[in-house]
Design a protein around this motif. Structure first.
Motif, short mmCIF file in Angstrom:
data_model
loop_
_atom_site.label_atom_id
_atom_site.label_comp_id
_atom_site.label_asym_id
_atom_site.label_seq_id
_atom_site.Cartn_x
_atom_site.Cartn_y
_atom_site.Cartn_z
N UNK A 1 0.83 -1.22 0.00
CA UNK A 1 0.00 0.00 0.00
C UNK A 1 0.86 1.26 0.00
N UNK A 2 0.19 2.41 -0.14
CA UNK A 2 0.81 3.75 -0.11
C UNK A 2 1.83 3.86 -1.26
N UNK A 3 3.13 4.03 -0.92
CA UNK A 3 4.15 4.17 -1.96
C UNK A 3 4.24 2.95 -2.86
N UNK A 4 3.74 1.82 -2.40
CA UNK A 4 3.76 0.58 -3.18
C UNK A 4 2.67 0.48 -4.21
N UNK A 5 1.71 1.44 -4.21
CA UNK A 5 0.73 1.64 -5.28
C UNK A 5 -0.37 0.57 -5.39
N UNK A 6 -0.46 -0.38 -4.45
CA UNK A 6 -1.49 -1.42 -4.59
C UNK A 6 -2.90 -0.82 -4.65
N UNK A 7 -3.13 0.27 -3.91
CA UNK A 7 -4.46 0.89 -3.86
C UNK A 7 -4.87 1.52 -5.18
N UNK A 8 -3.92 1.62 -6.12
CA UNK A 8 -4.24 2.22 -7.44
C UNK A 8 -4.95 1.22 -8.36
N UNK A 9 -5.09 -0.05 -7.93
CA UNK A 9 -5.64 -1.09 -8.81
C UNK A 9 -7.01 -1.58 -8.33
N UNK A 10 -7.76 -0.74 -7.65
CA UNK A 10 -9.07 -1.18 -7.15
C UNK A 10 -10.06 -1.44 -8.28
N UNK A 11 -9.76 -0.88 -9.47
CA UNK A 11 -10.66 -1.09 -10.61
C UNK A 11 -10.30 -2.31 -11.44
N UNK A 12 -9.27 -3.08 -11.03
CA UNK A 12 -8.87 -4.27 -11.78
C UNK A 12 -7.37 -4.28 -12.01
N UNK A 13 -6.88 -5.47 -12.42
CA UNK A 13 -5.43 -5.64 -12.56
C UNK A 13 -4.82 -4.73 -13.63
N UNK A 14 -5.61 -4.37 -14.62
CA UNK A 14 -5.05 -3.60 -15.74
C UNK A 14 -5.35 -2.12 -15.65
N UNK A 15 -5.97 -1.69 -14.55
CA UNK A 15 -6.41 -0.30 -14.47
C UNK A 15 -5.64 0.42 -13.37
N UNK A 16 -4.71 1.28 -13.75
CA UNK A 16 -3.93 2.06 -12.78
C UNK A 16 -4.63 3.40 -12.57
N UNK A 17 -5.16 3.60 -11.38
CA UNK A 17 -5.86 4.86 -11.08
C UNK A 17 -4.89 5.79 -10.34
N UNK A 18 -4.33 6.75 -11.08
CA UNK A 18 -3.28 7.62 -10.54
C UNK A 18 -3.80 8.49 -9.40
N UNK A 19 -5.12 8.68 -9.30
CA UNK A 19 -5.65 9.54 -8.24
C UNK A 19 -5.46 8.91 -6.86
N UNK A 20 -5.16 7.60 -6.82
CA UNK A 20 -4.92 6.93 -5.54
C UNK A 20 -3.43 6.90 -5.16
N UNK A 21 -2.56 7.51 -5.97
CA UNK A 21 -1.14 7.48 -5.67
C UNK A 21 -0.85 8.22 -4.37
N UNK A 22 0.22 7.77 -3.67
CA UNK A 22 0.61 8.41 -2.41
C UNK A 22 0.14 7.60 -1.22
N UNK A 23 0.29 8.17 0.00
CA UNK A 23 -0.06 7.42 1.21
C UNK A 23 -1.56 7.34 1.43
N UNK A 24 -2.24 6.60 0.56
CA UNK A 24 -3.71 6.49 0.62
C UNK A 24 -4.10 5.02 0.61
N UNK A 25 -5.28 4.74 1.17
CA UNK A 25 -5.85 3.40 1.11
C UNK A 25 -7.33 3.51 1.43
N UNK A 26 -8.11 2.51 1.08
CA UNK A 26 -9.55 2.57 1.39
C UNK A 26 -9.78 2.60 2.89
N UNK A 27 -10.88 3.21 3.32
CA UNK A 27 -11.23 3.22 4.74
C UNK A 27 -12.72 3.44 4.88
N UNK A 28 -13.21 3.30 6.08
CA UNK A 28 -14.63 3.57 6.35
C UNK A 28 -15.35 2.33 6.84
N UNK A 29 -16.49 2.56 7.47
CA UNK A 29 -17.27 1.47 8.03
C UNK A 29 -17.72 0.50 6.94
N UNK A 30 -17.51 -0.77 7.18
CA UNK A 30 -17.97 -1.79 6.23
C UNK A 30 -17.05 -2.00 5.04
#
Ligand code: FUB
Length: 327
Positions: A152-181
């Motif tokens: 996660x974060x600098x490792x960019x795993x969170x950028x692939x929430x849309x699938x293995x072939x979809x890099x979502x650059x808006x998730x780059x940086x120290x980010x990850x999913x969060x929230x209830x449920x």
């Protein structure tokens, strides 16, 4: 406990028994002027060394086999040679490594050699369909190899929430999913081809379950959710997937009946060490089990100057990993 390697800074140790000796494939940390940030830019490594030892007696020498691969030799890499791993199959040795490509996206590469200590010749392109960081290769008893990866974060795993072939650059940086449920993102696994140089099937998400509910670990459960540093080993027919929890600094493990999982969270293997990152491998050597890991004691707490250490681990009668020898 003293560091195993003191001539250079080393981290992320992947240890294997090859030809009756312990071989260690670590990251090679180096000094940098890059300021610490939560994207990990200060981990600016540019080559790999391989180390070996015939004994884990603290007095036994650890041999540095020198540089076995460097950025300039790998056509697709721009920077950041992060945590590597190695594997043996059919007479060849394979060094797997994550690095940023020329677009700044982490991919995983492979380099091939005839000896465990290299030298290794890199393939000119990264493994097709690979992404993120921290490859860990596991060869099962039937000879089938699997690669686990992700961070996660600098490792960019969170950028692939849309699938293995979809890099979502808006998730780059120290980010990850969060929230209830919201469920935690899982690491990834794929079978490797017989020649060990490509994925043989689709990349799947690895599921880690909470034992008390049988449900997936929650994204906000930072004490237990996967962050980086995947490792797989087998003990008594069970598959042990271990990993770092990143910002809570634990090494944890989860147990399953198949290399694909699901894995049920089993507990902690290592409490936080000095330094932000924690990363490890687990290997059986001469009938005992060893945890290789790193900390920043030698550099007096500089996060990006780490040193490899080793300690013995044990299993209790129920197969739980414990750090003290059971009575
Ligand atoms: O060494 C660079 C990165 O730091 C690794 O890829 C992560 O696992 C963490 O140890």
């Amino acid at each position: 406990m003293a560091p195993l390697i003191t001539n250079i800074y080393t981290a992320d140790p992947s240890a294997h028994v090859f030809e009756g000796k312990i071989y260690i494939y670590p990251s090679h940390d180096r000094e940098t002027d890059i300021q610490f940030n939560d994207n990990g830019d200060q981990y600016d490594m540019a080559d790999y060394h391989v180390f070996s030892t015939e004994s884990l007696d603290p007095a036994a020498p650890v041999i540095d086999h020198g540089v076995v691969l460097k950025t300039e030799d790998i056509p697709w890499v721009s920077k950041q040679l992060w945590a590597p791993d190695a594997a043996y199959k059919n007479g060849k040795y394979y060094l797997y490594f994550p690095a940023r490509d020329k677009q700044g996206i982490f991919r995983i590469g492979v380099a091939v050699g005839d000896r465990p200590e290299g030298p290794f010749t890199p393939d000119p392109e990264p493994i097709k369909g690979s992404y993120s960081i921290d490859p860990a290769t596991f060869v099962d008893d039937d000879g089938q190899a699997y690669m686990y990866f992700g961070g996660l974060w600098g490792g960019q795993l969170q950028c692939y929430q849309g699938g293995n072939d979809v890099f979502d650059a808006s998730w780059q940086g120290p980010k990850e999913p969060s929230g209830e449920g919201v469920c935690a993102l899982g690491p990834r696994v794929a079978k490797l081809t017989d020649d060990m140089r490509q994925f043989a099937d689709e990349v799947r998400e690895v599921v880690i379950l909470a034992p008390e509910t049988g449900e997936r670990i929650a994204a906000d459960d930072h004490d237990r959710r996967f962050f980086e540093a995947a490792w797989m080993h087998k003990y008594n027919g069970k598959y042990y997937f271990s990993y770092s929890t990143g910002d809570t600094h634990y090494l944890c493990y989860a147990v399953g009946d198949s290399p694909y999982g699901p894995f049920t969270y089993g507990g902690r293997i290592l409490e936080p060490v000095l330094g932000w990152t924690t990363h490890h491998s687990i290997v059986e050597f001469q009938g005992r089990w060893w945890l290789f890991h790193h900390d920043c004691e030698l550099s007096k707490g500089v996060d990006h100057l780490r040193s490899v250490k080793v300690k013995e681990i044990f299993y209790d009668k129920d197969g739980k990993i414990v750090t003290e020898k059971p009575e």
